[in-house]
Scaffold this motif. Structure first.
Motif, mmCIF file in Angstrom:
data_model
loop_
_atom_site.group_PDB
_atom_site.id
_atom_site.type_symbol
_atom_site.label_atom_id
_atom_site.label_comp_id
_atom_site.label_asym_id
_atom_site.label_seq_id
_atom_site.Cartn_x
_atom_site.Cartn_y
_atom_site.Cartn_z
ATOM 1 N N ASP A 143 45.102 29.341 51.193
ATOM 2 C CA ASP A 143 45.036 30.927 51.506
ATOM 3 C C ASP A 143 44.515 31.552 50.139
ATOM 4 O O ASP A 143 44.839 31.017 49.255
ATOM 5 N N ASP A 144 43.990 32.859 50.327
ATOM 6 C CA ASP A 144 43.859 33.851 49.242
ATOM 7 C C ASP A 144 42.841 32.909 48.346
ATOM 8 O O ASP A 144 42.746 32.979 47.109
ATOM 9 N N ASP B 54 39.752 34.911 50.277
ATOM 10 C CA ASP B 54 40.636 36.168 50.415
ATOM 11 C C ASP B 54 40.194 37.362 50.628
ATOM 12 O O ASP B 54 38.814 37.655 50.499
ATOM 13 N N GLU C 127 39.236 36.315 55.746
ATOM 14 C CA GLU C 127 40.117 37.264 56.450
ATOM 15 C C GLU C 127 40.003 38.597 56.033
ATOM 16 O O GLU C 127 39.239 38.714 55.004
HETATM 17 CA CA CA Z 1 45.559 35.683 52.317
#
Ligand code: CA
Ligand code: C2E
Ligand code: CA
Ligand code: CA
Length: 279
Positions: free
Chosen positions: A179-180, A202, A236
Motif C-alpha cells: 500500500d501507499d 499512492d 488508488e
Molecule cells: Ca493507500
C-alpha cells in the motif's frame, strides 16, 4: 512553554489535561464499540483495464450510536496507540472472509476478491497466522480471494519476521499488496525478498500526475518496476477520466477511486456488481 522548567506542573495545564482525557474517553469508547461490534467494512470497488469490478478494498467504518458513521481518521491512530487496532483488523478480516464465503456459492461472485488493510501490530502478533487461518477455515472463504495490504513501513520493523510470516500465508494462497507504494523510504532490494503480488501506487501521485511531472515520472517508474518484477499494479485515488486515461496509457492494470465508486456498504456494492455484469 518551550522553556518549561522542572518546577512547571505541566500535567495540570488545562488544555493538555483536556486533550489527555479526550483521548482516554475515545479509547474507552473504541473498546466499547469493539465489544458491541460497531465496526464494519465499507467496500470500495477495484476494477481492471476493461472496467470489470474484480473486488474491493475493505475500509473500516465505525457506526457510532451517537456520532454517526465515523471514518478511520477519527479512530485508527488512537486505536493503534491503545493496542486496539489489532481487534479492528481482525473484525474486518472476519467479516471479509464471511462475505467471501457467501460470494463463493454463486458463480457470478465466486471470483471476487477482497483486500484488507493489515496493521504492523497485527502482523507481528505471535499468534496472527493461527488466528487468520482459523478465520479462513471457520468461514469457508477461499484464501486465494483474500489480499492483505501492507505498508512499506510495516516491513522495515522486523523484515525477517515479516518475510517469514508472508511466506507462510502465501503457502495458503493469500496474496499481498504494498500500500501507499512510493512514499516509504526503504530500499527497493526488499521487493525481491517478499512474496508480493501487487504494488499500489499512492494516491498522492495520482492526484498530482496531471500537473506535476515528477509525480507522473514516479508513476511511470513504479509501473516499469512492477512490470519487470511481474507484479500487478493498481492506482488508488483515481478521481478523473484524465487520470484514468493517462494511467491506462502508462500500463497500469487496475484502478480504484471515486471515479468508479466511493467506499460503500455491502448491499450497495452488491447492487453495483449487478449493474457491472457483462452484457
Ligand atoms: Ca493507500
Ligand atoms: P488507505 O489504505 O491508503 O485507503 C485509501 C483511503 O483513500 C481511504 O480512506 C479511501 O476512502 C480514500 N479514497 C479512496 N478513493 C479515493 C479518491 O478517489 N480520492 C480521495 N481523495 N480519497 C480516496 P479511509 O477509508 O478514510 O481510510 C484511511 C486510512 O485508514 C486507510 O488508508 C488505511 O491506512 C486506514 N484504514 C482503513 N481501514 C482500515 C482497517 O481496517 N485497518 C487498518 N489497520 N487501517 C485501516
Ligand atoms: Ca489500503
Ligand atoms: Ca494511507
Amino acid at each position: 512553554a518551550k522553556a518549561a522548567g522542572k518546577d512547571t506542573i505541566r500535567f495540570f495545564d488545562p488544555a493538555m489535561q483536556e486533550a489527555v482525557s479526550a483521548q482516554l474517553r475515545l479509547e474507552e469508547d473504541i473498546r466499547r464499540g469493539l465489544q458491541a461490534e460497531e465496526f464494519m467494512p465499507y467496500l470500495q470497488p477495484q476494477l481492471d483495464a476493461r472496467g470489470r469490478v474484480l473486488g474491493a478494498e475493505v475500509l473500516a467504518r465505525w457506526q457510532h450510536p451517537q456520532r454517526g458513521l465515523l471514518t478511520p481518521g477519527v479512530f485508527i491512530e488512537v486505536a493503534e496507540q491503545a493496542g486496539m487496532v489489532e481487534q479492528i483488523d481482525l473484525q474486518m478480516l472476519y467479516q471479509a472472509c464471511h462475505q467471501l464465503a457467501l460470494w463463493r456459492r454463486e458463480p457470478a461472485t465466486a471470483s471476487l476478491s477482497l483486500a484488507v488493510n493489515l496493521s504492523a501490530r497485527l502482523l507481528y502478533q505471535p499468534d496472527f497466522i493461527d488466528q487468520l487461518l482459523h478465520i479462513l477455515a471457520q468461514s469457508g472463504a477461499n484464501p486465494q480471494r483474500l489480499k492483505l495490504e501492507l505498508t512499506e513501513t510495516i516491513l522495515i520493523d522486523d523484515m525477517s519476521v515479516a518475510i517469514a510470516r508472508m511466506h507462510q500465508l502465501r503457502e495458503h494462497g493469500i496474496r499481498f499488496s504494498i500500500d501507499d507504494f512510493g512514499t516509504g523510504y526503504s530500499s527497493l532490494a526488499y521487493l525481491q525478498k517478499l512474496p508480493l503480488d501487487q504494488l499500489k501506487i499512492d494516491q498522492s501521485f495520482v492526484r498530482d500526475m496531471i500537473e506535476d511531472e515528477h509525480s507522473l515520472a514516479i508513476i511511470r517508474a513504479i509501473c516499469a518496476l512492477a512490470d519487470s518484477l511481474q507484479l500487478e499494479v493498481i492506482a488508488e485515488g483515481v478521481e478523473t477520466e484524465a487520470q484514468h486515461a493517462m494511467l491506462q496509457d502508462i500500463g497500469c492494470g487496475y484502478f480504484q477511486g471515486y471515479l468508479f465508486g466511493r467506499p460503500m456498504p455491502l448491499d450497495e456494492f452488491e447492487r453495483l456488481l449487478m449493474a457491472n455484469q457483462p452484457k
